[in-house]
Design a protein around this motif. Structure first.
Motif, PDB file in Angstrom:
ATOM      1  N   ASN A  61       0.840  -1.189   0.000  1.00 10.01           N
ATOM      2  CA  ASN A  61       0.000   0.000   0.000  1.00 10.01           C
ATOM      3  C   ASN A  61       0.881   1.247   0.000  1.00 10.01           C
ATOM      4  OD1 ASN A  61      -1.658   2.165   0.744  1.00 10.01           O
ATOM      5  ND2 ASN A  61      -2.999   0.845   1.955  1.00 10.01           N
ATOM      6  N   ASN A  62       0.687   2.109  -0.988  1.00  9.17           N
ATOM      7  CA  ASN A  62       1.524   3.304  -1.111  1.00  9.17           C
ATOM      8  C   ASN A  62       0.812   4.578  -0.666  1.00  9.17           C
ATOM      9  OD1 ASN A  62       3.931   2.158  -2.078  1.00  9.17           O
ATOM     10  ND2 ASN A  62       3.021   1.917  -4.100  1.00  9.17           N
ATOM     11  N   THR A  63      -0.291   4.435   0.078  1.00  6.82           N
ATOM     12  CA  THR A  63      -1.001   5.643   0.514  1.00  6.82           C
ATOM     13  C   THR A  63      -0.272   6.335   1.657  1.00  6.82           C
ATOM     14  OG1 THR A  63      -2.374   4.397   2.072  1.00  6.82           O
ATOM     15  CG2 THR A  63      -3.229   4.705  -0.172  1.00  6.82           C
ATOM     16  N   PHE A  64       0.613   5.610   2.353  1.00  8.02           N
ATOM     17  CA  PHE A  64       1.430   6.255   3.388  1.00  8.02           C
ATOM     18  C   PHE A  64       2.746   5.506   3.551  1.00  8.02           C
ATOM     19  CE2 PHE A  64      -0.658   3.007   5.938  1.00  8.02           C
ATOM     20  CZ  PHE A  64       0.233   2.708   6.963  1.00  8.02           C
ATOM     21  N   ASP A  65       3.719   6.216   4.084  1.00 13.02           N
ATOM     22  CA  ASP A  65       5.045   5.646   4.323  1.00 13.02           C
ATOM     23  C   ASP A  65       5.290   5.509   5.818  1.00 13.02           C
ATOM     24  OD1 ASP A  65       5.686   5.423   1.643  1.00 13.02           O
ATOM     25  OD2 ASP A  65       6.592   7.418   1.548  1.00 13.02           O
ATOM     26  N   ILE A  66       6.019   4.475   6.196  1.00 18.50           N
ATOM     27  CA  ILE A  66       6.355   4.213   7.596  1.00 18.50           C
ATOM     28  C   ILE A  66       7.816   4.571   7.824  1.00 18.50           C
ATOM     29  CG2 ILE A  66       6.477   2.465   9.406  1.00 18.50           C
ATOM     30  CD1 ILE A  66       4.460   0.830   7.672  1.00 18.50           C
ATOM     31  N   TYR A  67       8.051   5.317   8.893  1.00 19.68           N
ATOM     32  CA  TYR A  67       9.401   5.711   9.282  1.00 19.68           C
ATOM     33  C   TYR A  67       9.689   5.231  10.700  1.00 19.68           C
ATOM     34  CZ  TYR A  67       9.649   8.946   5.302  1.00 19.68           C
ATOM     35  OH  TYR A  67       9.680   9.506   4.045  1.00 19.68           O
ATOM     36  N   VAL A  68      10.952   4.913  10.953  1.00 15.56           N
ATOM     37  CA  VAL A  68      11.426   4.635  12.311  1.00 15.56           C
ATOM     38  C   VAL A  68      12.772   5.319  12.481  1.00 15.56           C
ATOM     39  CG1 VAL A  68      10.263   2.389  12.540  1.00 15.56           C
ATOM     40  CG2 VAL A  68      12.585   2.484  11.589  1.00 15.56           C
ATOM     41  N   ASP A  69      13.160   5.566  13.724  1.00 15.69           N
ATOM     42  CA  ASP A  69      14.552   5.925  13.958  1.00 15.69           C
ATOM     43  C   ASP A  69      15.354   4.626  14.020  1.00 15.69           C
ATOM     44  OD1 ASP A  69      14.562   4.916  16.732  1.00 15.69           O
ATOM     45  OD2 ASP A  69      13.357   6.678  17.198  1.00 15.69           O
ATOM     46  N   SER A  70      16.660   4.726  13.915  1.00 14.24           N
ATOM     47  CA  SER A  70      17.469   3.509  13.799  1.00 14.24           C
ATOM     48  C   SER A  70      17.521   2.692  15.082  1.00 14.24           C
ATOM     49  CB  SER A  70      18.892   3.857  13.350  1.00 14.24           C
ATOM     50  OG  SER A  70      19.545   4.699  14.286  1.00 14.24           O
ATOM     51  N   ALA A  71      17.029   3.245  16.200  1.00  9.49           N
ATOM     52  CA  ALA A  71      16.953   2.459  17.431  1.00  9.49           C
ATOM     53  C   ALA A  71      15.997   1.283  17.283  1.00  9.49           C
ATOM     54  CB  ALA A  71      16.513   3.344  18.599  1.00  9.49           C
TER      55      ALA A  71
ATOM     56  N   SER B 235       5.130  14.048  -2.280  1.00  2.89           N
ATOM     57  CA  SER B 235       4.568  13.164  -3.301  1.00  2.89           C
ATOM     58  C   SER B 235       3.112  12.810  -3.017  1.00  2.89           C
ATOM     59  CB  SER B 235       5.404  11.885  -3.410  1.00  2.89           C
ATOM     60  OG  SER B 235       5.332  11.149  -2.210  1.00  2.89           O
ATOM     61  N   GLY B 236       2.537  13.404  -1.958  1.00  5.14           N
ATOM     62  CA  GLY B 236       1.122  13.194  -1.679  1.00  5.14           C
ATOM     63  C   GLY B 236       0.792  12.036  -0.764  1.00  5.14           C
ATOM     64  N   ARG B 237       1.798  11.480  -0.082  1.00  6.43           N
ATOM     65  CA  ARG B 237       1.551  10.360   0.826  1.00  6.43           C
ATOM     66  C   ARG B 237       1.537  10.832   2.271  1.00  6.43           C
ATOM     67  NH1 ARG B 237       5.224   8.186  -2.726  1.00  6.43           N
ATOM     68  NH2 ARG B 237       6.937   8.120  -1.220  1.00  6.43           N
ATOM     69  N   ASP B 238       0.735  10.161   3.099  1.00  7.10           N
ATOM     70  CA  ASP B 238       0.770  10.387   4.534  1.00  7.10           C
ATOM     71  C   ASP B 238       2.016   9.706   5.103  1.00  7.10           C
ATOM     72  OD1 ASP B 238      -1.661  11.635   4.243  1.00  7.10           O
ATOM     73  OD2 ASP B 238      -2.838   9.906   4.918  1.00  7.10           O
ATOM     74  N   VAL B 239       2.359  10.036   6.358  1.00  4.25           N
ATOM     75  CA  VAL B 239       3.508   9.405   7.005  1.00  4.25           C
ATOM     76  C   VAL B 239       3.141   8.987   8.425  1.00  4.25           C
ATOM     77  CG1 VAL B 239       5.221  10.636   5.636  1.00  4.25           C
ATOM     78  CG2 VAL B 239       4.481  11.605   7.807  1.00  4.25           C
ATOM     79  N   LEU B 240       3.729   7.882   8.857  1.00  5.94           N
ATOM     80  CA  LEU B 240       3.584   7.394  10.226  1.00  5.94           C
ATOM     81  C   LEU B 240       4.980   7.110  10.746  1.00  5.94           C
ATOM     82  CD1 LEU B 240       1.015   4.765  11.514  1.00  5.94           C
ATOM     83  CD2 LEU B 240       3.351   4.852  12.374  1.00  5.94           C
ATOM     84  N   LEU B 241       5.352   7.793  11.805  1.00  6.51           N
ATOM     85  CA  LEU B 241       6.694   7.687  12.378  1.00  6.51           C
ATOM     86  C   LEU B 241       6.619   7.048  13.752  1.00  6.51           C
ATOM     87  CD1 LEU B 241       9.752   8.427  12.724  1.00  6.51           C
ATOM     88  CD2 LEU B 241       8.974  10.691  13.496  1.00  6.51           C
ATOM     89  N   ILE B 242       7.442   6.038  13.988  1.00  7.70           N
ATOM     90  CA  ILE B 242       7.545   5.378  15.289  1.00  7.70           C
ATOM     91  C   ILE B 242       8.940   5.633  15.843  1.00  7.70           C
ATOM     92  CG2 ILE B 242       7.495   3.164  16.497  1.00  7.70           C
ATOM     93  CD1 ILE B 242       5.511   2.186  14.393  1.00  7.70           C
ATOM     94  N   THR B 243       9.011   6.065  17.113  1.00  3.91           N
ATOM     95  CA  THR B 243      10.303   6.401  17.716  1.00  3.91           C
ATOM     96  C   THR B 243      10.604   5.547  18.946  1.00  3.91           C
ATOM     97  OG1 THR B 243       9.589   8.032  19.371  1.00  3.91           O
ATOM     98  CG2 THR B 243       9.814   8.808  17.087  1.00  3.91           C
ATOM     99  N   ILE B 244      11.857   5.588  19.346  1.00  5.70           N
ATOM    100  CA  ILE B 244      12.279   5.028  20.623  1.00  5.70           C
ATOM    101  C   ILE B 244      11.502   5.708  21.745  1.00  5.70           C
ATOM    102  CG2 ILE B 244      14.167   6.704  20.821  1.00  5.70           C
ATOM    103  CD1 ILE B 244      15.817   4.577  22.259  1.00  5.70           C
ATOM    104  N   THR B 245      11.256   5.008  22.832  1.00  4.55           N
ATOM    105  CA  THR B 245      10.502   5.572  23.938  1.00  4.55           C
ATOM    106  C   THR B 245      11.115   6.879  24.442  1.00  4.55           C
ATOM    107  OG1 THR B 245       9.767   5.270  26.226  1.00  4.55           O
ATOM    108  CG2 THR B 245      11.744   4.079  25.581  1.00  4.55           C
ATOM    109  N   GLN B 246      10.260   7.825  24.756  1.00  9.08           N
ATOM    110  CA  GLN B 246      10.740   9.106  25.267  1.00  9.08           C
ATOM    111  C   GLN B 246      11.354   8.958  26.656  1.00  9.08           C
ATOM    112  OE1 GLN B 246       7.518  11.942  26.327  1.00  9.08           O
ATOM    113  NE2 GLN B 246       6.107  10.299  25.769  1.00  9.08           N
TER     114      GLN B 246
END
Length: 314
Positions: free
Chosen positions: A2-12, A85-96
């Motif tokens: 599915n290309n409607t959104f991209d998933i990002y993470v930090d390298s942790a 490019s018109g896609r949503d994004v979802l970012l997951i990070t290391i715990t604060q």
């Protein structure tokens, strides 16, 4: 996919090279300095195992290593192409609870929302680290590929992040002492007595890594990981179990074999993420699985003395 959104993470998030390639998850790297030289914790052009093995060997040799968080500008630069490019994004990070990275991600989110008001921009604190964070991102990727939206996936991540269980044993207290996480007196005494602290991702808000037990000797500390698994895992045969290690691959493989005898079928083994790796040091082994809700456990243990947090935020 599915290309409607991209998933990002930090390298942790500690995703393996194969996981990144198969899911298309985009990794934003922490950095570290070794003897004054700045390097990336994750570089897609170099196999992670090669980077990690060199990193932990440098730690053994006494190199001065410091890690730095992912800043607002890093997040903004990384996610802008998706939004353009018109896609949503979802970012997951290391715990604060372990890093200020999540706060930097929220700053980037606010700035990007002003610039791209029609796009969905979601930032999730994983309440975890290493492959605890990574496994949450993999769950999101699975839902995305089933056709779910970024909004639905973000809600799922928030609802399930405390179900990822993380247990860690540290082999040598000197790395906790060097980073200021334990005192010299405690480290020396622990070394003399062969004490191995047992850590877990707790049910706090923010979540952190806290000492929940201490075992004498390596064998007992590995046994304690297995005990935590048997007491907390849910449907081990139907999930991916992850093991990360700070350059002690043979012991990680032995742990995997013992987990298979307890019902685990799909086990991933990877070098431990570099972001917190310098604080725990070579010989550390961590175990990640889906299990009992840590929030529920935290509520029942609310009147109990809280485990001692050993990490401070970057």
């Amino acid at each position: 996919m599915n290309n409607t959104f991209d998933i990002y993470v930090d390298s942790a998030a500690n995703l393996t090279d194969e996981m990144v390639a198969s899911t298309g998850i985009k990794v934003i790297s922490f950095t570290y300095s070794v003897n004054g030289q700045i390097k990336k914790c994750y570089d897609s052009s170099i196999p992670f195992k090669k980077i990690a093995k060199e990193y932990y060997e440098q730690l053994r040799q006494g190199a001065d290593i410091k890690t730095s968080l992912v800043c607002e500008a890093d997040f903004t630069e990384a996610m802008t192409p998706s939004l353009e490019s018109g896609r949503d994004v979802l970012l997951i990070t290391i715990t604060q609870g372990l890093s200020g990275t999540y706060a930097q991600a929220l700053k980037a989110q606010a700035a990007l929302k002003e610039k791209y008001p029609d796009r969905g921009i979601y930032v999730i604190d994983s309440c975890n680290a290493s492959l605890g964070e990574g496994m949450l991102a993999l769950g999101v990727a699975h839902l995305r590929d089933m056709g779910e939206s970024a909004e639905v996936c973000a809600k799922w991540a928030e609802d399930n992040r405390y179900k990822i269980n993380s247990y860690v044993t540290v082999n040598d207290l000197k790395y906790l002492r060097k980073s200021g996480r334990v005192s010299t007196i405690v480290a020396v005494a622990g070394t003399i007595l062969n004490i191995k602290p047992m850590l877990k991702a707790d049910g706090g808000s923010p979540a952190t890594l806290a000492v929940y037990a201490k075992e004498r000797g390596r064998k007992k500390s590995i046994d304690a990981l297995l005990k935590a698994f048997t007491e907390n895992v849910i449907n081990p045969e139907a999930q991916t179990i992850a093991i990360t290690h700070c350059d002690c691959e043979d012991e990680a493989n032995e742990l995997a074999e013992r987990l298979k005898a307890l019902g685990a079928k799909d086990i991933v083994i990877e070098y431990y993420d570099l972001c917190t790796g310098s604080h725990v040091g070579p010989g550390t082994i961590a175990l990640f699985f889906t299990g009992k809700d840590r929030l529920a456990h935290a509520k029942t243990a609310a009147t109990q003395p809280k485990g001692r947090t050993i990490f401070q935020r970057n």
